[in-house]
Design a protein around this motif. Structure first.
Motif, mmCIF file in Angstrom:
data_model
loop_
_atom_site.group_PDB
_atom_site.id
_atom_site.type_symbol
_atom_site.label_atom_id
_atom_site.label_comp_id
_atom_site.label_asym_id
_atom_site.label_seq_id
_atom_site.Cartn_x
_atom_site.Cartn_y
_atom_site.Cartn_z
ATOM 1 N N ILE A 26 0.837 -1.203 0.000
ATOM 2 C CA ILE A 26 0.000 0.000 0.000
ATOM 3 C C ILE A 26 0.873 1.254 0.000
ATOM 4 C CG2 ILE A 26 -1.660 1.329 1.362
ATOM 5 C CD1 ILE A 26 -2.890 -1.266 2.275
ATOM 6 N N GLN A 27 1.989 1.197 0.731
ATOM 7 C CA GLN A 27 2.863 2.366 0.828
ATOM 8 C C GLN A 27 3.410 2.783 -0.542
ATOM 9 O OE1 GLN A 27 3.014 -0.312 2.698
ATOM 10 N NE2 GLN A 27 2.565 0.409 4.779
ATOM 11 N N ASN A 28 3.567 1.831 -1.442
ATOM 12 C CA ASN A 28 4.144 2.122 -2.759
ATOM 13 C C ASN A 28 3.091 2.143 -3.864
ATOM 14 O OD1 ASN A 28 6.817 2.185 -1.737
ATOM 15 N ND2 ASN A 28 6.901 -0.045 -1.796
ATOM 16 N N ALA A 29 1.812 2.152 -3.488
ATOM 17 C CA ALA A 29 0.749 2.050 -4.486
ATOM 18 C C ALA A 29 0.753 3.232 -5.455
ATOM 19 C CB ALA A 29 -0.602 1.940 -3.795
ATOM 20 N N LYS A 30 0.957 4.428 -4.945
ATOM 21 C CA LYS A 30 0.926 5.603 -5.811
ATOM 22 C C LYS A 30 2.019 5.538 -6.865
ATOM 23 C CE LYS A 30 0.927 10.662 -5.796
ATOM 24 N NZ LYS A 30 0.925 11.893 -4.959
ATOM 25 N N GLU A 31 3.232 5.197 -6.440
ATOM 26 C CA GLU A 31 4.334 5.108 -7.396
ATOM 27 C C GLU A 31 4.117 3.947 -8.367
ATOM 28 O OE1 GLU A 31 9.212 5.492 -7.345
ATOM 29 O OE2 GLU A 31 8.067 5.308 -5.469
ATOM 30 N N ALA A 32 3.482 2.873 -7.891
ATOM 31 C CA ALA A 32 3.209 1.731 -8.758
ATOM 32 C C ALA A 32 2.200 2.098 -9.842
ATOM 33 C CB ALA A 32 2.687 0.556 -7.924
ATOM 34 N N ILE A 33 1.121 2.792 -9.461
ATOM 35 C CA ILE A 33 0.123 3.219 -10.433
ATOM 36 C C ILE A 33 0.730 4.200 -11.423
ATOM 37 C CG2 ILE A 33 -2.024 4.530 -10.709
ATOM 38 C CD1 ILE A 33 -3.043 3.247 -8.163
ATOM 39 N N GLN A 34 1.589 5.077 -10.938
ATOM 40 C CA GLN A 34 2.268 6.028 -11.822
ATOM 41 C C GLN A 34 3.165 5.283 -12.815
ATOM 42 O OE1 GLN A 34 4.734 8.851 -9.780
ATOM 43 N NE2 GLN A 34 5.088 10.096 -11.604
ATOM 44 N N CYS A 35 3.871 4.276 -12.353
ATOM 45 C CA CYS A 35 4.753 3.493 -13.209
ATOM 46 C C CYS A 35 3.961 2.727 -14.258
ATOM 47 C CB CYS A 35 5.574 2.532 -12.352
ATOM 48 S SG CYS A 35 6.653 1.424 -13.287
#
Length: 245
Positions: A26-35
């Protein structure tokens, strides 16, 4: 990027879907969606890399020529779903892939990767409003919203097999066989009953086919039964087995 975050990124293509997915915390979800959005929307077309990938795909197609269970099921699918896009090999042919160009790839993406044809699915502890905000910022804001919505037209004629029997001789000591029959489309409520029958017949190691044909009689190494469904194309139930030498 995903390797650095300890996430997992991959993609696959089936007869019905092309899927790009990421699994992360969850902590990296934003960067994952951006990627994922950047890969999906801002595709780079590099001729050298494109030619390398074509070579890899052609090698994969040739590999399938030695996969006899795959050949058996592929021949059956091509026959049952004739006159529909599913009749064609999923990976294409060496000839079709070799003749593919970057321009054709660009045209295909512009024609098919549009908001009306995209489904975004998420699972986890994020709030839905946060997901909408990230998707709008990184993905859907990049598209032209004036495009016509996608509508799926059902075929007028259900599939009629070209032949009742299809046989292809290969240099092997094993024999592979697949049997297909029409079934229900997804909207039909009896698809649930049909799925249960598939599971009971050959969907697991305790199924009747597996226990009776493999464990009790020892005639085959593998035997199974499953279904192929589409919103408009006939269901295909398959019983597949390979006889041991």
């Amino acid at each position: 990027t995903m390797d650095r975050l300890g996430g997992h990124f991959n993609a696959y293509t089936s007869n019905e879907l092309t899927v790009y997915y990421i699994t992360t915390t969850i902590q990296n979800a934003k960067e994952a969606i951006q990627c994922l959005s950047d890969i999906f929307v801002n595709t780079e077309y590099i001729e050298e890399e494109f030619q390398k990938e074509k070579s890899v795909v052609c090698s994969e197609i040739k590999m399938y020529e030695d996969d006899y269970p795959y050949i058996c099921q592929s021949n059956m699918i091509s026959n049952v779903f004739c006159n529909t896009p599913i009749q064609h090999p999923l990976a294409g042919t060496v000839e079709s892939v070799s003749g593919f160009t970057i321009q054709k790839l660009r045209e295909f993406k512009l024609r098919n990767y549009t908001p009306g044809k995209i489904v975004v699915s998420t699972a986890g502890g994020l709030k839905i409003d946060d997901i909408y905000q990230m998707l709008d910022e990184y993905m859907f804001s990049k598209y032209d919203n004036s495009q016509e919505p996608f509508t799926y037209a059902k075929p007028q004629i259900l599939c009629e097999p070209k032949a009742k029997k299809v046989y292809e001789k290969k240099d092997t000591k094993q024999f592979y066989c697949a049997i297909s029959m029409p079934g229900y489309n997804i909207p039909n409520p009896d698809t649930l009953i049909e799925s249960m029958c598939n599971i009971m017949l050959g969907g697991c190691m305790s199924s009747r086919l597996f226990v009776g044909v493999r464990e009790e009689k020892g005639l085959v190494y593998h035997i199974s039964c499953n279904g192929m469904k589409d919103g408009a194309i006939q269901h295909m139930a398959m019983i597949v087995w390979d006889l041991m030498d």
